[in-house]
Scaffold this motif. Sequence first.
Motif, PDB file in Angstrom:
ATOM      1  N   LYS A  47       0.851  -1.193   0.000  1.00  0.00           N
ATOM      2  CA  LYS A  47       0.000   0.000   0.000  1.00  0.00           C
ATOM      3  C   LYS A  47       0.881   1.236   0.000  1.00  0.00           C
ATOM      4  O   LYS A  47       2.111   1.142   0.073  1.00  0.00           O
ATOM      5  CB  LYS A  47      -0.897   0.021   1.240  1.00  0.00           C
ATOM      6  CG  LYS A  47      -0.122   0.100   2.556  1.00  0.00           C
ATOM      7  CD  LYS A  47      -1.053   0.321   3.748  1.00  0.00           C
ATOM      8  CE  LYS A  47      -0.246   0.466   5.036  1.00  0.00           C
ATOM      9  NZ  LYS A  47      -1.104   0.914   6.167  1.00  0.00           N
ATOM     10  N   VAL A  48       0.254   2.395  -0.082  1.00  0.00           N
ATOM     11  CA  VAL A  48       0.975   3.647   0.122  1.00  0.00           C
ATOM     12  C   VAL A  48       0.047   4.606   0.857  1.00  0.00           C
ATOM     13  O   VAL A  48      -1.085   4.842   0.441  1.00  0.00           O
ATOM     14  CB  VAL A  48       1.485   4.256  -1.205  1.00  0.00           C
ATOM     15  CG1 VAL A  48       0.346   4.476  -2.198  1.00  0.00           C
ATOM     16  CG2 VAL A  48       2.233   5.552  -0.964  1.00  0.00           C
ATOM     17  N   ASP A  49       0.515   5.113   1.984  1.00  0.00           N
ATOM     18  CA  ASP A  49      -0.259   6.039   2.813  1.00  0.00           C
ATOM     19  C   ASP A  49       0.185   7.484   2.630  1.00  0.00           C
ATOM     20  O   ASP A  49      -0.606   8.408   2.815  1.00  0.00           O
ATOM     21  CB  ASP A  49      -0.090   5.689   4.301  1.00  0.00           C
ATOM     22  CG  ASP A  49      -0.502   4.266   4.617  1.00  0.00           C
ATOM     23  OD1 ASP A  49      -1.699   3.969   4.518  1.00  0.00           O
ATOM     24  OD2 ASP A  49       0.382   3.450   4.941  1.00  0.00           O
ATOM     25  N   ILE A  50       1.471   7.663   2.325  1.00  0.00           N
ATOM     26  CA  ILE A  50       2.076   8.995   2.331  1.00  0.00           C
ATOM     27  C   ILE A  50       2.903   9.190   1.066  1.00  0.00           C
ATOM     28  O   ILE A  50       3.649   8.287   0.657  1.00  0.00           O
ATOM     29  CB  ILE A  50       2.996   9.170   3.554  1.00  0.00           C
ATOM     30  CG1 ILE A  50       2.199   9.066   4.856  1.00  0.00           C
ATOM     31  CG2 ILE A  50       3.764  10.492   3.497  1.00  0.00           C
ATOM     32  CD1 ILE A  50       3.079   8.874   6.098  1.00  0.00           C
ATOM     33  N   LEU A  51       2.780  10.362   0.467  1.00  0.00           N
ATOM     34  CA  LEU A  51       3.656  10.762  -0.633  1.00  0.00           C
ATOM     35  C   LEU A  51       4.248  12.120  -0.297  1.00  0.00           C
ATOM     36  O   LEU A  51       3.510  13.059   0.026  1.00  0.00           O
ATOM     37  CB  LEU A  51       2.879  10.855  -1.950  1.00  0.00           C
ATOM     38  CG  LEU A  51       3.619  11.511  -3.128  1.00  0.00           C
ATOM     39  CD1 LEU A  51       4.823  10.678  -3.566  1.00  0.00           C
ATOM     40  CD2 LEU A  51       2.672  11.758  -4.299  1.00  0.00           C
ATOM     41  N   ASN A 110      -9.298   4.772   1.480  1.00  0.00           N
ATOM     42  CA  ASN A 110      -9.957   5.922   2.112  1.00  0.00           C
ATOM     43  C   ASN A 110      -9.021   6.676   3.056  1.00  0.00           C
ATOM     44  O   ASN A 110      -9.438   7.193   4.094  1.00  0.00           O
ATOM     45  CB  ASN A 110     -11.215   5.482   2.886  1.00  0.00           C
ATOM     46  CG  ASN A 110     -12.246   4.849   1.978  1.00  0.00           C
ATOM     47  OD1 ASN A 110     -12.631   5.432   0.978  1.00  0.00           O
ATOM     48  ND2 ASN A 110     -12.672   3.644   2.323  1.00  0.00           N
ATOM     49  N   TYR A 111      -7.748   6.717   2.675  1.00  0.00           N
ATOM     50  CA  TYR A 111      -6.773   7.437   3.511  1.00  0.00           C
ATOM     51  C   TYR A 111      -5.544   7.778   2.679  1.00  0.00           C
ATOM     52  O   TYR A 111      -5.089   6.980   1.852  1.00  0.00           O
ATOM     53  CB  TYR A 111      -6.331   6.598   4.706  1.00  0.00           C
ATOM     54  CG  TYR A 111      -5.341   7.339   5.595  1.00  0.00           C
ATOM     55  CD1 TYR A 111      -5.788   8.218   6.568  1.00  0.00           C
ATOM     56  CD2 TYR A 111      -3.964   7.207   5.396  1.00  0.00           C
ATOM     57  CE1 TYR A 111      -4.889   8.941   7.342  1.00  0.00           C
ATOM     58  CE2 TYR A 111      -3.060   7.920   6.168  1.00  0.00           C
ATOM     59  CZ  TYR A 111      -3.532   8.798   7.142  1.00  0.00           C
ATOM     60  OH  TYR A 111      -2.639   9.519   7.905  1.00  0.00           O
ATOM     61  N   GLY A 112      -5.007   8.960   2.944  1.00  0.00           N
ATOM     62  CA  GLY A 112      -3.745   9.329   2.308  1.00  0.00           C
ATOM     63  C   GLY A 112      -3.290  10.705   2.742  1.00  0.00           C
ATOM     64  O   GLY A 112      -4.098  11.547   3.160  1.00  0.00           O
ATOM     65  N   ARG A 113      -1.985  10.902   2.658  1.00  0.00           N
ATOM     66  CA  ARG A 113      -1.388  12.207   2.935  1.00  0.00           C
ATOM     67  C   ARG A 113      -0.397  12.502   1.807  1.00  0.00           C
ATOM     68  O   ARG A 113       0.551  11.738   1.600  1.00  0.00           O
ATOM     69  CB  ARG A 113      -0.645  12.209   4.281  1.00  0.00           C
ATOM     70  CG  ARG A 113      -1.539  11.984   5.500  1.00  0.00           C
ATOM     71  CD  ARG A 113      -2.367  13.211   5.804  1.00  0.00           C
ATOM     72  NE  ARG A 113      -3.158  13.062   7.033  1.00  0.00           N
ATOM     73  CZ  ARG A 113      -4.412  12.632   7.067  1.00  0.00           C
ATOM     74  NH1 ARG A 113      -5.031  12.281   5.941  1.00  0.00           N
ATOM     75  NH2 ARG A 113      -5.062  12.547   8.214  1.00  0.00           N
ATOM     76  N   ILE A 114      -0.637  13.593   1.089  1.00  0.00           N
ATOM     77  CA  ILE A 114       0.276  14.012   0.024  1.00  0.00           C
ATOM     78  C   ILE A 114       0.836  15.378   0.379  1.00  0.00           C
ATOM     79  O   ILE A 114       0.089  16.291   0.743  1.00  0.00           O
ATOM     80  CB  ILE A 114      -0.428  14.062  -1.346  1.00  0.00           C
ATOM     81  CG1 ILE A 114      -0.864  12.651  -1.767  1.00  0.00           C
ATOM     82  CG2 ILE A 114       0.485  14.687  -2.404  1.00  0.00           C
ATOM     83  CD1 ILE A 114      -1.655  12.604  -3.070  1.00  0.00           C
ATOM     84  N   LEU A 115       2.137  15.497   0.280  1.00  0.00           N
ATOM     85  CA  LEU A 115       2.820  16.769   0.537  1.00  0.00           C
ATOM     86  C   LEU A 115       3.725  17.088  -0.641  1.00  0.00           C
ATOM     87  O   LEU A 115       4.634  16.322  -0.972  1.00  0.00           O
ATOM     88  CB  LEU A 115       3.647  16.694   1.825  1.00  0.00           C
ATOM     89  CG  LEU A 115       4.552  17.903   2.113  1.00  0.00           C
ATOM     90  CD1 LEU A 115       3.740  19.191   2.229  1.00  0.00           C
ATOM     91  CD2 LEU A 115       5.374  17.674   3.376  1.00  0.00           C
ATOM     92  N   LEU A 141      -2.728   8.146  -5.974  1.00  0.00           N
ATOM     93  CA  LEU A 141      -4.089   8.485  -5.553  1.00  0.00           C
ATOM     94  C   LEU A 141      -5.080   7.318  -5.664  1.00  0.00           C
ATOM     95  O   LEU A 141      -5.897   7.128  -4.751  1.00  0.00           O
ATOM     96  CB  LEU A 141      -4.595   9.709  -6.325  1.00  0.00           C
ATOM     97  CG  LEU A 141      -4.133  11.050  -5.739  1.00  0.00           C
ATOM     98  CD1 LEU A 141      -4.314  12.176  -6.735  1.00  0.00           C
ATOM     99  CD2 LEU A 141      -4.882  11.364  -4.436  1.00  0.00           C
ATOM    100  N   PRO A 142      -5.040   6.499  -6.716  1.00  0.00           N
ATOM    101  CA  PRO A 142      -5.975   5.364  -6.745  1.00  0.00           C
ATOM    102  C   PRO A 142      -5.802   4.407  -5.567  1.00  0.00           C
ATOM    103  O   PRO A 142      -6.789   3.874  -5.038  1.00  0.00           O
ATOM    104  CB  PRO A 142      -5.643   4.673  -8.076  1.00  0.00           C
ATOM    105  CG  PRO A 142      -5.098   5.767  -8.935  1.00  0.00           C
ATOM    106  CD  PRO A 142      -4.315   6.623  -7.996  1.00  0.00           C
ATOM    107  N   TYR A 143      -4.565   4.195  -5.128  1.00  0.00           N
ATOM    108  CA  TYR A 143      -4.318   3.324  -3.975  1.00  0.00           C
ATOM    109  C   TYR A 143      -4.830   3.966  -2.691  1.00  0.00           C
ATOM    110  O   TYR A 143      -5.394   3.294  -1.819  1.00  0.00           O
ATOM    111  CB  TYR A 143      -2.829   3.012  -3.852  1.00  0.00           C
ATOM    112  CG  TYR A 143      -2.286   2.221  -5.011  1.00  0.00           C
ATOM    113  CD1 TYR A 143      -2.493   0.847  -5.098  1.00  0.00           C
ATOM    114  CD2 TYR A 143      -1.582   2.851  -6.034  1.00  0.00           C
ATOM    115  CE1 TYR A 143      -2.002   0.115  -6.166  1.00  0.00           C
ATOM    116  CE2 TYR A 143      -1.092   2.129  -7.111  1.00  0.00           C
ATOM    117  CZ  TYR A 143      -1.303   0.755  -7.180  1.00  0.00           C
ATOM    118  OH  TYR A 143      -0.825   0.038  -8.246  1.00  0.00           O
ATOM    119  N   MET A 144      -4.635   5.277  -2.567  1.00  0.00           N
ATOM    120  CA  MET A 144      -5.146   5.983  -1.391  1.00  0.00           C
ATOM    121  C   MET A 144      -6.668   5.981  -1.372  1.00  0.00           C
ATOM    122  O   MET A 144      -7.291   5.802  -0.320  1.00  0.00           O
ATOM    123  CB  MET A 144      -4.600   7.414  -1.362  1.00  0.00           C
ATOM    124  CG  MET A 144      -3.105   7.499  -1.114  1.00  0.00           C
ATOM    125  SD  MET A 144      -2.518   9.217  -1.114  1.00  0.00           S
ATOM    126  CE  MET A 144      -0.812   8.980  -0.594  1.00  0.00           C
TER     127      MET A 144
END
Length: 247
Positions: A80-84, A132-137, A125-128
């Motif tokens: 998975k990926v939670d943070i970018l 139903n969760y993600g943080r992009i900076l 974004l599709p994985y996030m």
Amino acid sequence: MGNFSKQVAIITGAASGLGLVIAHKLLNEGVHAGLLDINESMLRDEFAEYKDHSEIVGLDVTNEDEVRNAVYKVIDRFGKVDILVNCVGITGMTNLRSHEVSSENLQLVFNVNFMSCFYTSKMVLPYMLANNYGRILHISSIAGKEGNAGMLAYSASKAAIIGMTKVQGKEYAESGITVNALAPAVIQTPLVDAMPEIQVKYMTDKIPMKRCGTLEEVANMAAFIVSKESSFTTGFTFDLSGGRATY
């Protein structure tokens, strides 16, 4: 700060500068990380102690296919990926007025600074959304807010990042995903060390604190922005300017 131990982050430009210190900060907080940079050997040297918790990928961030494959590789490894965190960036040629800027250099700076952020966010974004969760900076710059004379390509590319952050923040606001930017003033990095002294003085003189920001200050702010606790702010550009930005 919350517990990052079960989270997966992707960090671009992780071999040096802001990317390096942010990657170390998040790894020390317990994330599993995909570390992306064109300098793969430097990544391996810098993160040798984290081999069990990191996936190192050497790539050209201006190549969409390479970015796609890099994200696939991280997903295959960690699921998975939670943070970018998009840290990769170049200034391009500086101390030039607009009529002196070459189209080729302008395009290169946009490809590295802006298009790479678009490619990576498009891929994660599709994985996030599925979780139903993600943080992009996205790392922008005070130059993207105010414009630095002599730095058309850099200032415009960082302004484009702020514009994309506002759009993405609105688009995914109801999905558990936040998308924010960080706009530092002058931070003491190799990127700044390589710039002409006159250009650095022009930027530093505008900072009320009369000093450069530190890499540690950037890492601490970035870690908060991508934490679970930072849950009601999206489409926003955080200031890290020593008082230069007052709006």
